[in-house]
Design an enzyme around this catalytic site. Structure first.
Site, PDB file in Angstrom:
ATOM      1  N   CYS A   1      69.254 -25.654  39.956  1.00  0.00           N
ATOM      2  CA  CYS A   1      68.271 -25.204  38.953  1.00  0.00           C
ATOM      3  C   CYS A   1      66.889 -25.754  39.229  1.00  0.00           C
ATOM      4  O   CYS A   1      65.892 -25.133  38.938  1.00  0.00           O
ATOM      5  CB  CYS A   1      68.658 -25.645  37.560  1.00  0.00           C
ATOM      6  SG  CYS A   1      70.300 -25.187  37.128  1.00  0.00           S
TER       7      CYS A   1
ATOM      8  N   THR B   1      77.285  -6.435  21.953  1.00  0.00           N
ATOM      9  CA  THR B   1      78.541  -5.904  22.488  1.00  0.00           C
ATOM     10  C   THR B   1      79.059  -6.811  23.603  1.00  0.00           C
ATOM     11  O   THR B   1      78.305  -7.181  24.513  1.00  0.00           O
ATOM     12  CB  THR B   1      78.311  -4.477  23.031  1.00  0.00           C
ATOM     13  OG1 THR B   1      77.765  -3.702  21.964  1.00  0.00           O
ATOM     14  CG2 THR B   1      79.602  -3.850  23.517  1.00  0.00           C
TER      15      THR B   1
ATOM     16  N   THR C   1      74.060 -22.075  29.082  1.00  0.00           N
ATOM     17  CA  THR C   1      72.720 -22.369  28.562  1.00  0.00           C
ATOM     18  C   THR C   1      72.615 -21.846  27.130  1.00  0.00           C
ATOM     19  O   THR C   1      72.094 -22.523  26.240  1.00  0.00           O
ATOM     20  CB  THR C   1      71.658 -21.691  29.463  1.00  0.00           C
ATOM     21  OG1 THR C   1      71.767 -22.261  30.767  1.00  0.00           O
ATOM     22  CG2 THR C   1      70.254 -21.891  28.930  1.00  0.00           C
TER      23      THR C   1
ATOM     24  N   ALA D   1      81.695 -19.521  33.082  1.00  0.00           N
ATOM     25  CA  ALA D   1      82.713 -18.971  33.986  1.00  0.00           C
ATOM     26  C   ALA D   1      82.338 -19.133  35.460  1.00  0.00           C
ATOM     27  O   ALA D   1      83.209 -19.321  36.314  1.00  0.00           O
ATOM     28  CB  ALA D   1      82.925 -17.488  33.677  1.00  0.00           C
ATOM     29  N   HIS D   2      81.027 -19.076  35.759  1.00  0.00           N
ATOM     30  CA  HIS D   2      80.671 -19.019  37.187  1.00  0.00           C
ATOM     31  C   HIS D   2      80.783 -20.357  37.912  1.00  0.00           C
ATOM     32  O   HIS D   2      80.542 -20.445  39.107  1.00  0.00           O
ATOM     33  CB  HIS D   2      79.284 -18.384  37.386  1.00  0.00           C
ATOM     34  CG  HIS D   2      78.117 -19.254  37.065  1.00  0.00           C
ATOM     35  ND1 HIS D   2      77.413 -19.936  38.026  1.00  0.00           N
ATOM     36  CD2 HIS D   2      77.512 -19.530  35.893  1.00  0.00           C
ATOM     37  CE1 HIS D   2      76.401 -20.590  37.452  1.00  0.00           C
ATOM     38  NE2 HIS D   2      76.445 -20.361  36.156  1.00  0.00           N
TER      39      HIS D   2
HETATM   40  N1  PLP Z   1      75.362 -27.416  32.140  1.00  0.00           N
HETATM   41  C1  PLP Z   1      75.639 -27.882  33.365  1.00  0.00           C
HETATM   42  C2  PLP Z   1      76.144 -29.274  33.525  1.00  0.00           C
HETATM   43  C3  PLP Z   1      75.438 -27.079  34.479  1.00  0.00           C
HETATM   44  O1  PLP Z   1      75.698 -27.557  35.709  1.00  0.00           O
HETATM   45  C4  PLP Z   1      74.949 -25.772  34.288  1.00  0.00           C
HETATM   46  C5  PLP Z   1      74.662 -24.898  35.451  1.00  0.00           C
HETATM   47  O2  PLP Z   1      74.208 -25.352  36.475  1.00  0.00           O
HETATM   48  C6  PLP Z   1      74.691 -25.326  32.987  1.00  0.00           C
HETATM   49  C7  PLP Z   1      74.909 -26.169  31.934  1.00  0.00           C
HETATM   50  C8  PLP Z   1      74.167 -23.943  32.733  1.00  0.00           C
HETATM   51  O3  PLP Z   1      75.173 -22.999  32.923  1.00  0.00           O
HETATM   52  P1  PLP Z   1      74.818 -21.428  32.935  1.00  0.00           P
HETATM   53  O4  PLP Z   1      74.382 -21.118  34.311  1.00  0.00           O
HETATM   54  O5  PLP Z   1      76.096 -20.747  32.562  1.00  0.00           O
HETATM   55  O6  PLP Z   1      73.769 -21.226  31.912  1.00  0.00           O
END
Ligand code: PLP
Length: 512
Positions: free
Chosen positions: A339, A252, A87, A215-216
């Protein structure tokens, strides 16, 4: 503990054979990642910006991780910046380029199916004078390239085109998008979050200018992302402060997270090699879902999409009810995306590919991962079969919209709040609620009405579904679970909540 309580706990336990099918929301951390992170937490806590030996060791760990991320996407290490999440990476590119080009150029072209981290940032930028043009996609979510090219004009500075969609799994022809943009001297940002580890990525070969990663989604830790910036492309930092990340991202570095991300990237080739097995499991699941519910509609592309992602609509079946049932049986899937799961809004992706609001509310996303087994698929299929065979045994899912003022104050409805006491301190119960602790539900069974509809309520709709299924199994006729719980209801009816929360609430005392 009394026998009756034990029975309830046994009921909960018997339901909890976990099958995790929400890998697009997040993944578990792999063994290699966990070991690497533990080592770094223990031994490499020096600040990589400091000048002594221990700090230099941390800086080495940081640079090794950068090399690993770069290698996984075919970039150079100096083109990779670590961020807090994807994000942030998307925000940084969109805001930095808008600052760079505005007011000489004002226009960004985006797909309407981008992730909210792009769409909501674009919405914000529109309030600052940026013009956003959404280029349509076809019924499978693929960008219409002619349309996209037609929209590019002298005012355009950026095209946003995600590589793989998180809800339906569509993969874009990013090389073609990049070629079109390049012909017009326009930059390209590609959100590659869902693609890393699922399809091969070569940012140099594709000619894209910016790419975001997280990474997640790759069996790495939460709280670390990466941003690829092609050498020579304009970019200014989002955060100002220290000189970390070559002055591009102050703060950091979360060295253990970054090392974990690097370790996760070492497994990319192995994950890619495993993808055909994942695809075979997905196809088997789709085949069996079609046997169980022949009218179901698969929204994911028939061919060429992500190997792990299924978006499927079950006509006349609210996803909330189906998901509560699956959850009650230990199976984790999502509505459109994790989300937006808390919002009562139809998915923008499904709408962009031409599905109706109603179809979007009847759709779930199933996303498989590297640990998904044949047994998981068997167990999932069995649970779907039980659901579609035996609907009468099921609870109703009540949306915050359905539980309006009239329903809430209708004496015929029995509102049962099963949250633990500490949650009620922060969010008082809905008016007319009967409060009990969920762990004591057995003791109260005889005091609950069998002749009234019971609406079970918890903090966000999960525990209530479990209790509702339990009550149903104990012979209660009409039992519903409030989706989104008290917090979802408050969001929807804030004025009513402010006025009536905590009024006329009865704390049930257990039977001796
Ligand atoms: N972009 C896509 C296509 C995603 O699926 C996600 C997370 O669901 C994100 C961006 C956001 O990633 P983060 O959780 O690392 O902000």
């Amino acid at each position: 503990m009394e026998f009756r309580q034990i029975k309830f706990l046994k009921h909960l336990w018997s339901r909890k054979r976990h099958v995790y099918l929400d890998y697009n929301a997040t993944t578990n951390v792999s063994g290699r990642v966990r070991r690497t992170m533990n080592h770094v937490l223990k031994h490499n806590y020096g600040n990589p910006s400091a000048l002594y030996g221990m700090a230099r060791k941390s800086a080495e760990v940081l640079e090794a991780a950068r090399q690993r991320v770069a290698a996984a996407i075919h970039a150079d290490a100096q083109e990779i910046y670590f961020t807090g999440c994807a994000t942030e990476s998307n925000n940084a590119v969109l805001k930095s380029l808008s600052d760079h080009f505005y007011p000489k150029k004002k226009k960004i072209i985006s797909l309407p199916i981008e992730h909210p981290s792009v769409l909501n940032t674009l919405e914000y930028l529109q309030t600052r004078g940026i013009v956003v043009d959404y280029s349509p996609v076809d019924s499978q979510g693929r960008a219409l390239l002619d349309e996209l090219e037609k929209r590019i004009d002298g005012d355009t500075f950026l095209v946003c085109c995600m590589l793989a969609n998180n809800e339906i799994g569509t993969i874009q022809d990013i090389r073609a998008v990049s070629a079109i943009a390049g012909r017009h001297g326009v930059l390209v940002l590609s959100d590659c979050v869902q693609a890393l580890g699922k399809i091969p990525i070569d940012v140099h070969d594709w000619g894209i200018d910016y790419a975001s990663f997280s990474a997640h989604k790759l069996y790495g830790p939460k709280g670390v992302g990466a941003l690829y910036v092609k050498q020579g492309s304009p970019f200014a930092p989002l955060l100002h402060g220290g000189h970390q990340e070559s002055n591009m991202r102050a703060g950091t570095e979360g060295i253990h997270n970054i090392a974990g991300f690097g370790a996760a990237c070492l497994d990319v080739d192995e994950l890619l090699a495993h993808e055909e097995q994942v695809r075979a499991l997905k196809e088997r699941l789709i085949r069996q879902l079609r046997e169980i519910a022949p009218d179901c509609v698969v929204n994911s592309p028939a061919a060429g999409g992500l190997a792990n992602t299924i978006s499927v609509t079950f006509p006349n079946e609210s996803h909330a009810g189906l998901m509560a049932f699956l959850d009650d049986h230990g199976i984790a899937v999502s509505a459109a995306s994790a989300c937006s799961a808390q919002e009562d809004k139809p998915s923008h992706v499904l709408k962009a590919i031409g599905r109706t609001d109603q179809a979007a509310r009847e759709t779930i996303r199933i996303s498989l991962g590297c640990a998904t087994s044949t047994r998981d698929i068997r167990c999932t299929v069995k649970t779907f079969r039980d659901f579609f065979r035996n609907r009468t045994a099921f609870i109703t899912t009540i949306t915050p919209a359905q539980l309006d003022k009239a329903a809430l104050f209708d004496e015929q409805n029995y509102i049962l709040d099963v949250r633990p006491q500490f949650q009620r301190r922060f969010l008082p119960s809905l008016p007319n609620s009967h409060e009990i602790s969920f762990a004591a539900i057995e003791k109260h069974l005889l005091r609950l009405p069998k002749d009234k509809p019971i609406v079970v309520v918890c903090q966000n709709g999960h525990l209530s579904a479990v209790v509702a299924y339990y009550l149903k199994s104990m012979g209660f006729g009409s039992v519903g679970s409030l989706s989104g719980g008290v917090s979802g209801w408050k969001k929807r009816h804030d004025d009513l909540y402010q006025k009536y929360a905590g009024k006329n609430v009865v704390a049930l005392k257990a039977e001796k």
